[in-house]
Design an enzyme around this catalytic site. Structure first.
Site, PDB file in Angstrom:
ATOM      1  N   LYS A   1      -1.546  -0.126  10.705  1.00  0.00           N
ATOM      2  CA  LYS A   1      -0.685  -0.401  11.854  1.00  0.00           C
ATOM      3  C   LYS A   1      -1.488  -0.340  13.160  1.00  0.00           C
ATOM      4  CE  LYS A   1       2.383  -0.712   8.656  1.00  0.00           C
ATOM      5  NZ  LYS A   1       3.194   0.377   8.132  1.00  0.00           N
TER       6      LYS A   1
ATOM      7  N   ASP B   1       4.076  11.970   7.790  1.00  0.00           N
ATOM      8  CA  ASP B   1       3.682  10.578   8.011  1.00  0.00           C
ATOM      9  C   ASP B   1       3.760  10.354   9.519  1.00  0.00           C
ATOM     10  OD1 ASP B   1       3.583   7.798   8.379  1.00  0.00           O
ATOM     11  OD2 ASP B   1       4.483   7.398   6.418  1.00  0.00           O
TER      12      ASP B   1
ATOM     13  N   TYR C   1       9.811   6.425   4.802  1.00  0.00           N
ATOM     14  CA  TYR C   1       9.357   5.068   4.469  1.00  0.00           C
ATOM     15  C   TYR C   1       9.666   4.783   2.996  1.00  0.00           C
ATOM     16  CZ  TYR C   1       5.587   1.543   3.855  1.00  0.00           C
ATOM     17  OH  TYR C   1       4.856   0.433   3.581  1.00  0.00           O
TER      18      TYR C   1
ATOM     19  N   ARG D   1     -18.452   4.527  -3.790  1.00  0.00           N
ATOM     20  CA  ARG D   1     -17.039   4.942  -3.817  1.00  0.00           C
ATOM     21  C   ARG D   1     -16.801   6.223  -3.022  1.00  0.00           C
ATOM     22  NH1 ARG D   1     -15.165   7.665  -7.985  1.00  0.00           N
ATOM     23  NH2 ARG D   1     -16.392   6.576  -9.544  1.00  0.00           N
TER      24      ARG D   1
HETATM   25  C1  LIG Z   1       3.472   0.644   6.767  1.00  0.00           C
HETATM   26  C2  LIG Z   1       3.727   2.078   6.612  1.00  0.00           C
HETATM   27  C3  LIG Z   1       3.090   2.812   5.619  1.00  0.00           C
HETATM   28  C4  LIG Z   1       2.224   2.172   4.555  1.00  0.00           C
HETATM   29  O1  LIG Z   1       1.092   1.570   5.020  1.00  0.00           O
HETATM   30  P1  LIG Z   1       0.369   0.388   4.189  1.00  0.00           P
HETATM   31  O2  LIG Z   1      -0.959   0.330   4.815  1.00  0.00           O
HETATM   32  O3  LIG Z   1       1.232  -0.812   4.377  1.00  0.00           O
HETATM   33  O4  LIG Z   1       0.320   0.798   2.762  1.00  0.00           O
HETATM   34  C5  LIG Z   1       3.328   4.163   5.565  1.00  0.00           C
HETATM   35  N1  LIG Z   1       4.153   4.773   6.430  1.00  0.00           N
HETATM   36  C6  LIG Z   1       4.801   4.103   7.384  1.00  0.00           C
HETATM   37  C7  LIG Z   1       5.687   4.832   8.308  1.00  0.00           C
HETATM   38  C8  LIG Z   1       4.615   2.731   7.507  1.00  0.00           C
HETATM   39  O5  LIG Z   1       5.292   2.057   8.430  1.00  0.00           O
END
Ligand SMILES: *Cc1c(COP(=O)(O)O)cnc(C)c1O
Length: 394
Positions: free
Chosen positions: A210, A185, A113, A60
């Site tokens: 992403k 973010d 988000y 972990r």
């Molecule tokens: C998709 C996304 C997230 C979250 O990511 P996951 O891997 O789907 O949990 C966070 N911030 C932004 C801007 C996103 O587009």
């Protein structure tokens, strides 16, 4: 790679987080599957501490597969260190929880988000942490919202769905003047289009799901900090949360990342081509893309970013639901679904009207978010063109 070798991003992407000589010359980092790690002696066991960087003590707490990915992301984003977790949402939750306690107040951009908002409005609220949403374009005026109990400022630039650019250096200066941390973010930019720590950010979060992964097949998040102290603060929180991203996912992220620069160049170029075509269409009211010269956030984008990704939105002239369904249900190349950042193009309708609280979203047209993938942009334009034609036949 050490920060002392200021190589170009493209070069660092290929070489960061690889130790081929340690692994029999194998080019890609090997996948270490582990829960239990065995110790040779009592002395070794007693020395094992989960907080020692790079130390393999328990599954972990990470194996070299994860540590090498973390090393690469830290190098690319320009931070002190990175911690990878099992999703972007887990990265957001753990980054915020690392810095708050009951009685605190936090400032969150109104363009954030949605799941971030959900965390604030439910879980944080339950534990007595107050969230105040602010206008994403507030800049240095954020100073007026900072209170003695403000624990952090949360930024996302450009914003989810609506793509407002934030003046991160101005926000950071105002926050730091009051000893307040700035968390960002940074997913839209991936780890390579924006250098968050040069803009003053303390903690940068990526949904690696992403562009880092880039192939729509893995969930992953990363938290990168500017200092060792912040890395330890976040690490303690992740250990408590018990989050652990699997080694196969880390491997796929490493592999996806190697082509990030070439993929993003294409996403940028094709995205702008489609955006410029949309500007000429009577069905389109507004295109929300910071790399377009007329976009309200263009100057900040130009100052702070080295490129654009393939994600942007446009506002449609008002249409009825059956018309919209006829357009979206029959797209040939654009898929309809959440997430983005893979090689394929996506289309997603949304309506920020009900989400906002600090600002008003009053465009009375459906917002369509596009992810422009690696297809030929002319084929994507033809697909959208046929979609607009279908608006007339519903
Ligand atoms: C998709 C996304 C997230 C979250 O990511 P996951 O891997 O789907 O949990 C966070 N911030 C932004 C801007 C996103 O587009």
């Amino acid at each position: 790679m050490s920060p002392k070798s200021p190589k170009h991003t493209e070069t660092r992407l290929v070489h960061a987080g690889r130790r081929s000589s340690q692994y029999h010359g194998v080019v890609n980092p090997p996948v270490f599957h582990a829960s239990t790690i065995l110790f040779d002696s009592l002395a070794e066991l007693e020395k094992a501490g989960a907080s020692k960087p790079g130390k393999v003590t328990y599954g972990r707490h990470g194996t070299p597969t994860r540590f090498l990915l973390e090393e690469a992301v830290a190098d690319l984003e320009g931070g002190y260190g990175t911690l990878c977790v099992s999703s972007g949402a887990a990265a957001i939750t753990n980054a915020i929880l690392a810095y708050v306690k009951p009685g605190d107040h936090i400032l969150v951009t109104d363009s954030t988000y949605f799941p971030t908002r959900n965390l604030c409005n439910t879980f944080l609220k339950k534990f007595g942490i107050e969230t105040e949403y602010y206008d994403p374009t507030i800049g240095g005026d954020i100073a007026g919202l900072i209170r003695d109990n403000t624990a952090l400022v949360w930024c996302e630039s450009p914003g989810s769905l609506t793509f407002e650019m934030q003046d991160i250096p101005a926000i950071s200066n105002a926050a730091h003047a009051r000893g307040v941390k700035v968390l960002l973010d940074n997913t839209w930019a991936s780890p390579i289009l924006c250098r968050p720590f040069e803009l003053g950010v303390d903690v940068s979060v990526q949904a690696g799901t992403k562009y880092i992964v880039g192939h729509s097949d893995v969930m992953l998040g990363s938290i990168t900090t500017k200092t060792e102290e912040d890395l330890l603060t976040v690490k303690k929180q992740i250990l408590i949360a018990g989050d652990a991203v699997g080694p196969d996912d880390c491997y796929l992220a490493q592999r996806g990342m190697r082509t990030l620069a070439v993929r993003l160049k294409q996403h940028h170029e094709s995205g702008l081509k489609v955006a410029n075509w949309l500007l000429t269409r009577p069905e389109v009211k507004r295109v929300l893309h910071p790399a377009l010269p007329d976009d309200p956030g263009h100057a900040i984008w130009k100052r702070d970013f080295s490129g654009a990704s393939g994600l942007f939105s446009f506002v449609m002239e008002p249409v009825e639901k059956p018309q919209l369904a006829n357009m979206l249900d029959n797209m040939e190349l654009f898929g309809m679904g959440f997430s983005w950042g893979g090689f394929e193009s996506l289309i997603l309708p949304s309506d920020p009207t009900k989400i906002r609280t600090a600002t008003k979203w009053d465009e009375n047209g459906i917002l369509i978010r596009l992810h422009i993938g690696l297809e030929d942009p002319d084929d994507l334009i033809a697909d959208l063109d046929a979609g607009f034609e279908r608006l007339k036949t519903a």
